[in-house]
Design an enzyme around this catalytic site. Structure first.
Site, PDB file in Angstrom:
ATOM      1  N   THR A  62      70.447  92.297  21.068  1.00  0.00           N
ATOM      2  CA  THR A  62      69.220  92.600  20.338  1.00  0.00           C
ATOM      3  C   THR A  62      68.595  93.884  20.904  1.00  0.00           C
ATOM      4  O   THR A  62      68.850  94.255  22.042  1.00  0.00           O
ATOM      5  CB  THR A  62      68.231  91.428  20.401  1.00  0.00           C
ATOM      6  OG1 THR A  62      67.961  91.125  21.770  1.00  0.00           O
ATOM      7  CG2 THR A  62      68.800  90.194  19.711  1.00  0.00           C
ATOM      8  N   THR A  77      65.529  95.462  21.997  1.00  0.00           N
ATOM      9  CA  THR A  77      64.779  95.659  23.244  1.00  0.00           C
ATOM     10  C   THR A  77      65.581  95.186  24.447  1.00  0.00           C
ATOM     11  O   THR A  77      65.578  95.828  25.505  1.00  0.00           O
ATOM     12  CB  THR A  77      63.429  94.926  23.188  1.00  0.00           C
ATOM     13  OG1 THR A  77      62.680  95.422  22.079  1.00  0.00           O
ATOM     14  CG2 THR A  77      62.622  95.128  24.457  1.00  0.00           C
ATOM     15  N   CYS A  78      66.282  94.089  24.288  1.00  0.00           N
ATOM     16  CA  CYS A  78      67.089  93.537  25.383  1.00  0.00           C
ATOM     17  C   CYS A  78      68.169  94.522  25.825  1.00  0.00           C
ATOM     18  O   CYS A  78      68.451  94.672  27.014  1.00  0.00           O
ATOM     19  CB  CYS A  78      67.735  92.218  24.947  1.00  0.00           C
ATOM     20  SG  CYS A  78      66.566  91.008  24.293  1.00  0.00           S
ATOM     21  N   SER A  79      68.764  95.204  24.851  1.00  0.00           N
ATOM     22  CA  SER A  79      69.880  96.104  25.123  1.00  0.00           C
ATOM     23  C   SER A  79      69.447  97.508  25.514  1.00  0.00           C
ATOM     24  O   SER A  79      70.109  98.174  26.310  1.00  0.00           O
ATOM     25  CB  SER A  79      70.791  96.189  23.890  1.00  0.00           C
ATOM     26  OG  SER A  79      71.327  94.922  23.563  1.00  0.00           O
ATOM     27  N   LEU A  95      67.544  94.861  30.020  1.00  0.00           N
ATOM     28  CA  LEU A  95      68.678  94.850  30.951  1.00  0.00           C
ATOM     29  C   LEU A  95      68.873  96.208  31.631  1.00  0.00           C
ATOM     30  O   LEU A  95      69.011  96.267  32.859  1.00  0.00           O
ATOM     31  CB  LEU A  95      69.954  94.401  30.239  1.00  0.00           C
ATOM     32  CG  LEU A  95      71.245  94.439  31.065  1.00  0.00           C
ATOM     33  CD1 LEU A  95      71.136  93.589  32.326  1.00  0.00           C
ATOM     34  CD2 LEU A  95      72.436  93.976  30.214  1.00  0.00           C
TER      35      LEU A  95
END
Length: 197
Positions: free
Chosen positions: A55, A57-59, A63
């Protein structure tokens, strides 16, 4: 309701995939049950949790932010850094490789290795057991078509107890429109850890 600081972190089994040299072919992995106690006992670890592998923001930010601060966070007396998501082990591995994480192919000193990663390790909470135990389970069915996922948060766990907890938006919101990302980032975590040195 989310667990509070001072509470014990959930004791659950994570279904992981680890390398097994006895298995031939291009998929030399086997299943391994990893008790969360084995991650926390006698250690101080950082966990950040996010709604989903791949997804945006996560990517793009969550992280990578912890990867960028990895050495500085470890220098603050942290044994391991874990990224958790309600995704299965296959998805988490593919995402990690796609994010450029370096796989640990030999050292088995961490319960998720060999076969996970050298620096930030990815926790596949595919059955949502840890997330539910944290009180961080949420649905984004109407907004994003997601089923049960984790609300975005980060924490420090010291010898099995929650030392510090950062929860986005002040608490879990079901069917949230926004996906807040203000306090669970790597920089905020680093500032907290440096303040405790």
């Amino acid at each position: 309701m989310p667990l509070a600081e001072g509470a014990e972190a959930p004791k659950v089994i994570i279904k992981a995939r680890v390398r097994d040299a006895s298995i031939p072919g291009d998929n030399p992995f086997t299943w391994k049950d990893v008790p969360t106690e084995s991650l926390f006992a006698g250690k101080r670890v950082v966990i950040f949790s996010l709604p989903g592998a791949f997804t945006p923001t996560c990517s793009s930010t969550h992280l990578p932010g912890y990867m960028a601060k990895y050495d500085e966070i470890k220098a603050c007396g942290v044994d391991e850094i874990y990224c958790l998501s309600v995704n299965d082990a296959f998805v988490m591995r593919k995402w990690g490789l796609g994010q450029g994480l370096e796989e640990e192919k030999e050292d088995g000193s961490n319960p998720f290795n060999p076969g996970n990663f050298k620096k930030v390790k990815l926790i596949p909470d595919g059955a949502c057991l840890f997330t539910r135990g944290m009180g961080m389970s949420c649905l984004w069915e109407k907004e994003r078509g997601f089923g049960e996922r984790s609300w975005r948060y980060s924490m420090v766990v010291a010898d099995g107890k929650i030392e510090k907890l950062f929860v986005e938006g002040g608490g879990v919101v079901q069917e949230s429109g926004p996906d807040p990302f203000e306090v669970s980032d790597g920089e905020t975590m680093l500032k907290y850890l440096q303040s405790k040195k």
